[in-house]
Design a protein around this motif. Structure first.
Motif, PDB file in Angstrom:
ATOM      1  N   LYS A 165       0.631  -1.117   0.458  1.00  0.00           N
ATOM      2  CA  LYS A 165      -0.174  -0.510  -0.190  1.00  0.00           C
ATOM      3  C   LYS A 165       1.029   1.556   0.117  1.00  0.00           C
ATOM      4  N   HIS A 166       1.522   1.128   0.585  1.00  0.00           N
ATOM      5  CA  HIS A 166       3.317   2.126   0.603  1.00  0.00           C
ATOM      6  C   HIS A 166       3.088   2.133  -0.222  1.00  0.00           C
ATOM      7  N   LEU A 167       4.189   1.484  -1.051  1.00  0.00           N
ATOM      8  CA  LEU A 167       4.516   2.011  -2.886  1.00  0.00           C
ATOM      9  C   LEU A 167       3.527   1.811  -3.170  1.00  0.00           C
ATOM     10  N   GLN A 168       2.547   1.554  -3.846  1.00  0.00           N
ATOM     11  CA  GLN A 168       1.294   1.855  -4.541  1.00  0.00           C
ATOM     12  C   GLN A 168       1.298   3.882  -4.094  1.00  0.00           C
ATOM     13  N   GLU A 169       1.380   4.540  -2.997  1.00  0.00           N
ATOM     14  CA  GLU A 169       0.953   5.048  -2.383  1.00  0.00           C
ATOM     15  C   GLU A 169       2.181   6.609  -3.002  1.00  0.00           C
ATOM     16  N   LEU A 170       3.301   5.524  -2.777  1.00  0.00           N
ATOM     17  CA  LEU A 170       3.960   6.602  -3.818  1.00  0.00           C
ATOM     18  C   LEU A 170       4.475   6.470  -5.147  1.00  0.00           C
ATOM     19  N   ILE A 171       4.014   5.595  -5.886  1.00  0.00           N
ATOM     20  CA  ILE A 171       3.868   5.434  -7.599  1.00  0.00           C
ATOM     21  C   ILE A 171       2.487   6.489  -7.874  1.00  0.00           C
ATOM     22  N   GLU A 172       1.299   6.937  -7.194  1.00  0.00           N
ATOM     23  CA  GLU A 172       0.573   8.073  -7.309  1.00  0.00           C
ATOM     24  C   GLU A 172       0.586   9.198  -7.179  1.00  0.00           C
ATOM     25  N   ASN A 173       1.705   9.424  -6.010  1.00  0.00           N
ATOM     26  CA  ASN A 173       2.298  11.098  -6.232  1.00  0.00           C
ATOM     27  C   ASN A 173       3.220  10.806  -6.974  1.00  0.00           C
ATOM     28  N   LEU A 174       4.161   9.875  -7.338  1.00  0.00           N
ATOM     29  CA  LEU A 174       4.504  10.031  -8.548  1.00  0.00           C
ATOM     30  C   LEU A 174       4.053  10.849 -10.193  1.00  0.00           C
ATOM     31  N   PHE A 175       3.209   9.755  -9.646  1.00  0.00           N
ATOM     32  CA  PHE A 175       2.154  10.139 -10.844  1.00  0.00           C
ATOM     33  C   PHE A 175       1.314  11.818 -10.943  1.00  0.00           C
ATOM     34  N   GLU A 176       1.283  12.131  -9.707  1.00  0.00           N
ATOM     35  CA  GLU A 176       0.245  13.052  -9.825  1.00  0.00           C
ATOM     36  C   GLU A 176       1.198  14.666  -9.940  1.00  0.00           C
ATOM     37  N   PHE A 177       2.608  13.546 -10.057  1.00  0.00           N
ATOM     38  CA  PHE A 177       3.657  15.178  -9.315  1.00  0.00           C
ATOM     39  C   PHE A 177       3.891  15.629 -11.101  1.00  0.00           C
ATOM     40  N   THR A 178       4.151  14.378 -12.085  1.00  0.00           N
ATOM     41  CA  THR A 178       4.993  14.508 -13.199  1.00  0.00           C
ATOM     42  C   THR A 178       3.836  15.277 -13.839  1.00  0.00           C
ATOM     43  N   LYS A 179       1.825  14.802 -13.739  1.00  0.00           N
ATOM     44  CA  LYS A 179       0.657  15.423 -14.236  1.00  0.00           C
ATOM     45  C   LYS A 179       0.891  17.174 -13.672  1.00  0.00           C
ATOM     46  N   TYR A 180       1.021  16.966 -12.775  1.00  0.00           N
ATOM     47  CA  TYR A 180       1.068  18.765 -12.399  1.00  0.00           C
ATOM     48  C   TYR A 180       1.884  19.684 -12.507  1.00  0.00           C
ATOM     49  N   THR A 181       2.820  19.191 -12.866  1.00  0.00           N
ATOM     50  CA  THR A 181       4.203  19.680 -13.369  1.00  0.00           C
ATOM     51  C   THR A 181       4.486  19.591 -15.028  1.00  0.00           C
ATOM     52  N   HIS A 182       3.578  19.644 -15.259  1.00  0.00           N
ATOM     53  CA  HIS A 182       3.374  19.201 -17.043  1.00  0.00           C
ATOM     54  C   HIS A 182       2.991  20.761 -17.238  1.00  0.00           C
ATOM     55  N   HIS A 183       4.291  21.757 -18.677  1.00  0.00           N
ATOM     56  CA  HIS A 183       3.774  22.464 -19.173  1.00  0.00           C
ATOM     57  C   HIS A 183       1.856  22.997 -19.712  1.00  0.00           C
ATOM     58  N   ASP A 184       1.607  21.891 -20.570  1.00  0.00           N
ATOM     59  CA  ASP A 184       0.149  21.309 -21.214  1.00  0.00           C
ATOM     60  C   ASP A 184      -1.065  21.392 -20.208  1.00  0.00           C
ATOM     61  N   VAL A 185      -0.499  21.315 -19.093  1.00  0.00           N
ATOM     62  CA  VAL A 185      -1.975  21.044 -18.107  1.00  0.00           C
ATOM     63  C   VAL A 185      -2.703  21.651 -18.010  1.00  0.00           C
ATOM     64  N   VAL A 186      -4.048  21.576 -18.012  1.00  0.00           N
ATOM     65  CA  VAL A 186      -5.084  22.522 -18.521  1.00  0.00           C
ATOM     66  C   VAL A 186      -5.805  22.141 -17.389  1.00  0.00           C
ATOM     67  N   LEU A 187      -6.235  23.353 -16.540  1.00  0.00           N
ATOM     68  CA  LEU A 187      -7.212  23.898 -14.742  1.00  0.00           C
ATOM     69  C   LEU A 187      -8.182  23.521 -15.081  1.00  0.00           C
ATOM     70  N   GLN A 188      -9.656  23.233 -14.927  1.00  0.00           N
ATOM     71  CA  GLN A 188     -10.420  23.747 -14.936  1.00  0.00           C
ATOM     72  C   GLN A 188     -11.259  24.310 -14.193  1.00  0.00           C
ATOM     73  N   HIS A 189     -11.538  25.434 -14.014  1.00  0.00           N
ATOM     74  CA  HIS A 189     -11.900  26.470 -12.855  1.00  0.00           C
ATOM     75  C   HIS A 189     -13.287  26.087 -12.648  1.00  0.00           C
ATOM     76  N   GLU A 190     -13.618  26.305 -11.662  1.00  0.00           N
ATOM     77  CA  GLU A 190     -14.932  26.542 -11.234  1.00  0.00           C
ATOM     78  C   GLU A 190     -15.132  27.826 -10.045  1.00  0.00           C
ATOM     79  N   LEU A 191     -16.076  28.380  -9.839  1.00  0.00           N
ATOM     80  CA  LEU A 191     -16.011  29.678  -8.627  1.00  0.00           C
ATOM     81  C   LEU A 191     -15.998  28.190  -7.621  1.00  0.00           C
ATOM     82  N   MET A 192     -15.428  28.676  -6.213  1.00  0.00           N
ATOM     83  CA  MET A 192     -15.625  27.753  -5.075  1.00  0.00           C
ATOM     84  C   MET A 192     -15.293  29.183  -3.955  1.00  0.00           C
ATOM     85  N   GLU A 193     -16.028  28.878  -3.030  1.00  0.00           N
ATOM     86  CA  GLU A 193     -16.014  28.946  -1.556  1.00  0.00           C
ATOM     87  C   GLU A 193     -15.563  28.464  -0.373  1.00  0.00           C
TER      88      GLU A 193
END
Length: 346
Positions: A165-193
């Motif tokens: 489970k810890h290894l799975q969490e690490l892999i997910e974090n790596l996957f998420e990190f590379t996704k968020y640091t990608h230059h072409d990432v698109v944000l789906q903006h919404e109004l948030m309170e």
């Protein structure tokens, strides 16, 4: 760098002034040596015209080089200076062009290397996710049907499941990190309170608070705090900060969450006791793979706060961490909007 070029400009300009002064003295000598006063006047006019043209040409080149230095300092490495002479000024212009080209090549090579590294991490993470999910599924099934196993084997099975489970969490974090640091990432903006949004997320985090025996204190702004953001990314950001504060808080565990609004910003802070964290360490917490506890028994991956920093940057926000009275204080600032702002996709 701009100051260096301005300094060089002053040196070259002084050198030109000295050269022109000697040329002027030399011209006066030839004028005084002339036999006809009328021709002396004509020679003086021509000589002064040549001097003026030379000064204007050199000054124009120096201004062009200063402009180039400012453009390069701003990041425009495609800007080039016209080298119209073979003297010191022309050589300096050529060196500026060479420096800009070398910087451009170096930055492009670093960008390509970073992209290759991110692609490698993404591909490895993707290839490991499916088989690891199957392994965890089978381990969970074995745990449910482990009535015939000895107590020692049950413990071994539990350790393998926990590590998986810890290894799975690490892999997910790596996957998420590379996704968020990608230059072409698109944000789906919404109004948030944010008052309501964070309060709801805190309620969903109740199990981890109970598990860690952690006291939670909440302070919300008296009026609604609106911002435009991608809800899924903000959820990930807040979950990482909550889990980080709860897991690494000193005993007795206590986490204080505060939401407030200033002129044009919504601010969110997380505070928890952390007496062992130094001010120097606090400045490194957002670096990728940085961990306060470097022992092999540490559960952290060193990616969670790096993900927080990446998501904050994507939303044009700012985040800081500082040690204050034995606590670690994380503060995030996002641009605020009014409640009438229309949602948009960015």
């Amino acid at each position: 760098m701009i100051r260096w070029f301005e300094y060089m400009e002053r040196i070259i300009r002084s050198s030109l002034q000295i050269q022109l002064f000697f040329l002027f003295i030399l011209g006066l000598y030839f004028i005084n040596s002339a036999h006809h006063p009328g021709s002396s006047f004509i020679i003086l006019i021509i000589f002064l015209g040549v001097l003026f043209s030379l000064v204007q040409a050199k000054t124009r080149q120096l201004r062009e080089m200063t402009k180039a230095a400012k453009q390069i300092a701003k990041g425009d490495l495609t800007f080039r200076v016209q080298a119209n002479s073979l003297d010191e000024v022309g050589q300096l212009a050529e060196q500026i062009n060479i420096m800009a080209a070398q910087l451009q090549q170096k930055i492009e090579a670093e960008r390509q290397n970073e992209q290759m590294k991110n692609d490698l991490i993404t591909n490895i993470s993707h290839d490991l996710r499916t088989p690891l999910t199957s392994i965890i599924g089978y381990l969970h099934l074995l745990q449910e049907q482990a009535t015939e196993l000895s107590e020692e084997n049950k413990k071994h099975l539990a350790v393998v499941y926990q590590k998986s489970k810890h290894l799975q969490e690490l892999i997910e974090n790596l996957f998420e990190f590379t996704k968020y640091t990608h230059h072409d990432v698109v944000l789906q903006h919404e109004l948030m309170e944010m008052n309501h949004f964070i309060a709801q997320l805190v309620d969903e985090s109740y199990p981890i608070l109970v598990e860690e025996n952690c006291q939670l204190i909440e302070h919300y702004h008296p009026t609604p705090c609106y911002m435009m953001a991608d809800p899924s990314m903000i959820v990930r950001l807040l979950e990482n900060l909550i889990q980080n504060a709860v897991r690494y808080s000193d005993s007795p565990k206590k986490v204080t969450i505060r939401v407030w609004q200033e002129t044009e910003h919504v601010l969110i802070s997380f505070r928890n006791p952390a007496k062992k964290v130094t001010p120097e360490q606090a400045t490194q917490l957002f670096e990728r793979f940085y961990r306060l506890d470097t022992s092999r028994s540490s559960k952290g991956s060193g990616i969670g706060l790096a993900i927080v920093k990446s998501i904050t940057d994507l939303h044009q926000g700012k985040i800081s961490a500082k040690v204050e009275s034995g606590d670690i204080l994380f503060t995030i600032s996002f641009p605020s909007v009014t409640s009438g702002t229309s949602p948009s996709v960015g």
